[in-house]
Enzyme design. Structure first.
Site, mmCIF file in Angstrom:
data_model
loop_
_atom_site.group_PDB
_atom_site.id
_atom_site.type_symbol
_atom_site.label_atom_id
_atom_site.label_comp_id
_atom_site.label_asym_id
_atom_site.label_seq_id
_atom_site.Cartn_x
_atom_site.Cartn_y
_atom_site.Cartn_z
ATOM 1 N N GLU A 1 52.376 40.758 58.696
ATOM 2 C CA GLU A 1 53.586 40.772 57.869
ATOM 3 C C GLU A 1 54.548 39.655 58.283
ATOM 4 O O GLU A 1 55.146 38.989 57.427
ATOM 5 C CB GLU A 1 54.282 42.129 57.956
ATOM 6 N N ASP B 1 42.055 42.975 50.947
ATOM 7 C CA ASP B 1 42.379 42.089 49.837
ATOM 8 C C ASP B 1 42.549 40.615 50.210
ATOM 9 O O ASP B 1 41.817 39.737 49.754
ATOM 10 C CB ASP B 1 43.620 42.601 49.094
ATOM 11 N N GLU C 1 50.251 53.909 43.758
ATOM 12 C CA GLU C 1 49.643 53.247 44.916
ATOM 13 C C GLU C 1 48.131 53.485 44.956
ATOM 14 O O GLU C 1 47.380 52.591 45.337
ATOM 15 C CB GLU C 1 50.303 53.750 46.200
ATOM 16 N N GLU D 1 51.329 42.544 42.456
ATOM 17 C CA GLU D 1 49.952 42.086 42.228
ATOM 18 C C GLU D 1 49.568 42.002 40.751
ATOM 19 O O GLU D 1 48.905 41.050 40.326
ATOM 20 C CB GLU D 1 48.972 42.997 42.983
#
Length: 658
Positions: A232, A377, A481, A500
């Protein structure tokens, strides 16, 4: 009457009778010809979708023939239908191997093609997007960003995030160090302001960008007792600092004059300082796979687990590689690349797939699920984007192999997105060692994948997967989610303003220029305004059905969601100008695709002469798998739906909209 007809035409009764017989024969011949064209023997109706005023299909005929009691019975779910087909086929999974290129000749819709749907309500809704409406949506996206940004600056800065309901700032949870949902992201370093820097550039706001840079360089320090997630901190902070620095240093200044007075590489120095503080994560690990968390002042905590996810450990190469090549220090790129190689060596020999959680000391897979969403991902994304930036053939080879394994083991449904019979293409979660289905849910992070498919040239498949996620959005006004495609219901209800789906929508529009995607963007923007806007910003949806909210506005809402929405409607943005070459990081930060990054400053001339391949002049990429479906979308499709109406209807039914 016959007499009146005869009197008008002056013909004999025999001649009139012959005319009637001839007319009936011609009518029958015309009817046969029409049926021959419509029911699967003529050219694809994709060309004619805007030309014919009516539709007729075998599905309508079959529905009319079905008994009333059968029509009244409950329709099997999409999953039940899929399962039945697998059973009839002897239990073989619906796995598509590598798909051949789309045929160049006329195509035929499969049996059951419903022309009423294929150019009925869907075409009327999506086939055009007026210029005035586009400009209004551009302004709406602009207002959305500034409503969130200005409230953050007024009520939260210099803290990391805005609580938009209470109009207060939020920082790390010092009272509960185990609250990783907060502490992984918030490091007490003005996260939202840093993350939004290049969005200000994309919006053309030079004065606010310069002011924000001054605030960052004068107030932000990474010498903090904060334990953050390496991934992150890398994508949100390091990536944004590097992006803003390169925007300032670009001699062309395509976005206008973005150079703050007296700028002296301060953002680059901050980026290096942060990266140095993240390096301890790569120490004391037997595999080379980094620890997931690090304390910015003290190093890796003694309580840190030895488990990390594939995306978290394997999605550092873009930012670390850019930093290395900007400052001439190979250390950062080397450790990130070693982590990628270590993960790659652990893939299954049988399927070529990776799992989602690994032990960094033993190399054993703790999580054996292989999918496209959380934990996986951006690993795939950065294999391709690293190649585009740095030109290392190793990265492309890994991406091509990974993409082929995904197609062979994760993809279910019919072979072609826009032709033939069968279920819509869908990517599922499987066991990495045998490819067997592990569960029946997918998560919202997977919605990034159509955008990656656009980048690799697989546009047709991207169209189908994107349509599936858009159908879920239409049903709930947000993306849950996790969504269970067997139950047609969310498994995890919250929606934290993720970008996304907007990202994939934007990239598909850039690839196709189809107005359908402008409508999708408008739907998303209007849903955000309707369901998430609160007194001081935009709030996370706690429950996508009852639309209850949580008091949090994550930084990616300004850095990605608003940015992609604005770019979708801003045709004249400098990013879209001919000759502009940029790529987005996984956090939506813009990086130039430049020859500068094809050069390794730490390599001397002698090493190149000894056989090192020089990729500095190679800027174009063509992944080997792009031949799957990389031909341009036919020009006539620009004026029709990207996905035939019958398939859109099928997907809507699949998620419970119909």
């Amino acid at each position: 009457s016959l007499g009146s007809v005869r009197g008008c035409g002056g013909s004999s009764p025999r001649m009139q009778w012959r005319s009637i017989v001839l007319g009936l024969l011609l009518l029958r011949l015309g009817l046969h010809l029409t049926l021959w064209l419509l029911f699967g023997f003529g050219p694809s109706l994709g060309i004619y979708q805007n030309l014919m005023p009516f539709r007729l299909g075998l599905s309508v005929v079959r529905q009319a023939e079905a008994p009333a009691q059968a029509r009244a019975a409950k329709k099997p779910s999409w999953f039940d239908q899929t399962w039945a087909k697998r059973q009839r086929a002897g239990g073989e999974p619906l796995v598509c191997k590598r798909r051949p290129p789309a045929p160049s000749g006329p195509s035929r819709p499969g049996p059951g093609y419903n022309f009423l749907d294929s150019f009925g309500e869907y075409s009327r809704k999506y086939s055009a997007f007026p210029e005035l409406q586009r400009r209004r949506m551009k302004e709406a996206a602009l207002r959305m960003f500034y409503f969130g940004y200005e409230n953050y600056m007024e009520h939260a800065f210099p803290q990391d995030e805005l609580n938009p309901i209470d109009c207060q700032g939020r920082g790390p949870d010092r009272d509960n160090p185990s609250n990783i949902n907060i502490n992984d992201v918030l490091g007490n370093y003005s996260l939202t302001l840093i993350d939004a820097l290049d969005t200000l550039v994309v919006l053309g706001n030079a004065s606010e960008f310069k002011r924000a840079v001054k605030l960052v360089t004068s107030t932000v320090s990474f010498n903090k007792d904060s334990t953050v997630q390496v991934f992150e901190a890398t994508i949100r902070i390091l990536g944004s600092l590097l992006s803003a620095h390169m925007i300032i240093m670009d001699p062309a200044q395509p976005f206008g004059n973005m150079i703050p007075d007296g700028y002296d590489d301060e953002l680059l120095h901050l980026a290096r300082d942060l990266a140095v503080r993240l390096l301890p994560a790569f120490e004391n690990t037997k595999t080379g796979i980094p620890h997931p968390r690090v304390n910015l002042k003290k190093g890796v905590p003694s309580t840190c687990l030895n488990e990390t996810c594939t995306a978290g450990a394997g999605s550092l190469l873009v930012e670390f590689g850019i930093l290395s090549r900007l400052i001439g220090d190979s250390t950062f790129e080397w450790v990130a690349r070693q982590a990628v190689r270590a993960l790659w060596k652990l893939r299954s020999d049988e399927t070529g797939l990776l799992g989602n959680v690994v032990n960094i000391q033993t190399g054993q897979w703790v999580g054996k699920q292989s999918g496209l969403g959380a934990g996986m991902d951006s690993f795939y994304e950065y294999l391709l984007k690293s190649y585009i930036l740095f030109g290392e053939s190793e990265d492309l080879e890994m991406f091509n192999a990974a993409y082929e394994s995904i197609q062979n083991h994760l993809r279910r449904g019919r072979e072609a997105c826009n032709e033939g019979e069968g279920d819509p293409p869908l990517y599922v979660n499987v066991n990495m060692f045998n490819g067997q289905l592990m569960n029946t849910w997918i998560d919202s992070l997977q919605a990034f994948f159509p955008g990656l498919q656009v980048l690799t040239g697989d546009v047709e498949d991207a169209i189908c997967l994107h349509a599936f996620y858009y159908a879920i959005w239409k049903r709930f006004g947000a993306l849950p989610e996790r969504y269970n495609w067997q139950l047609q219901a969310p498994d995890v209800m919250f929606y934290p303003l993720r970008p996304e789906l907007v990202e994939s929508t934007y990239l598909l529009y850039q690839a196709t220029k189809n107005p359908f995607y402008l409508h999708v963007g408008m739907d998303i923007l209007q849903s955000l305004e309707k369901y998430t806007k609160v007194r001081c910003g935009y709030a996370t949806l706690h429950h996508v059905i009852d639309k209850s909210k949580e008091d949090r506005m994550e930084s990616f809402f300004l850095s990605e969601t608003c940015k992609y929405l604005y770019l979708l409607f801003d045709e004249d943005n400098p990013l879209h100008k001919s000759g502009s070459k940029y790529i987005f990081t996984t956090e939506g930060h813009i990086l130039p695709v430049d020859k500068l990054f094809r050069v390794k400053p730490w390599e001397d001339v002698s090493s190149k002469e000894e056989g090192t391949v020089d990729n500095s002049g190679v800027l174009d990429h063509k992944p080997a798998n792009s031949s799957i479906n990389c031909s341009k979308v036919p020009s006539e499709r620009r004026y029709a739906l990207p996905l035939k109406g019958v398939y859109m209807q099928q997907i809507d039914q699949m998620v419970g909209l119909l």
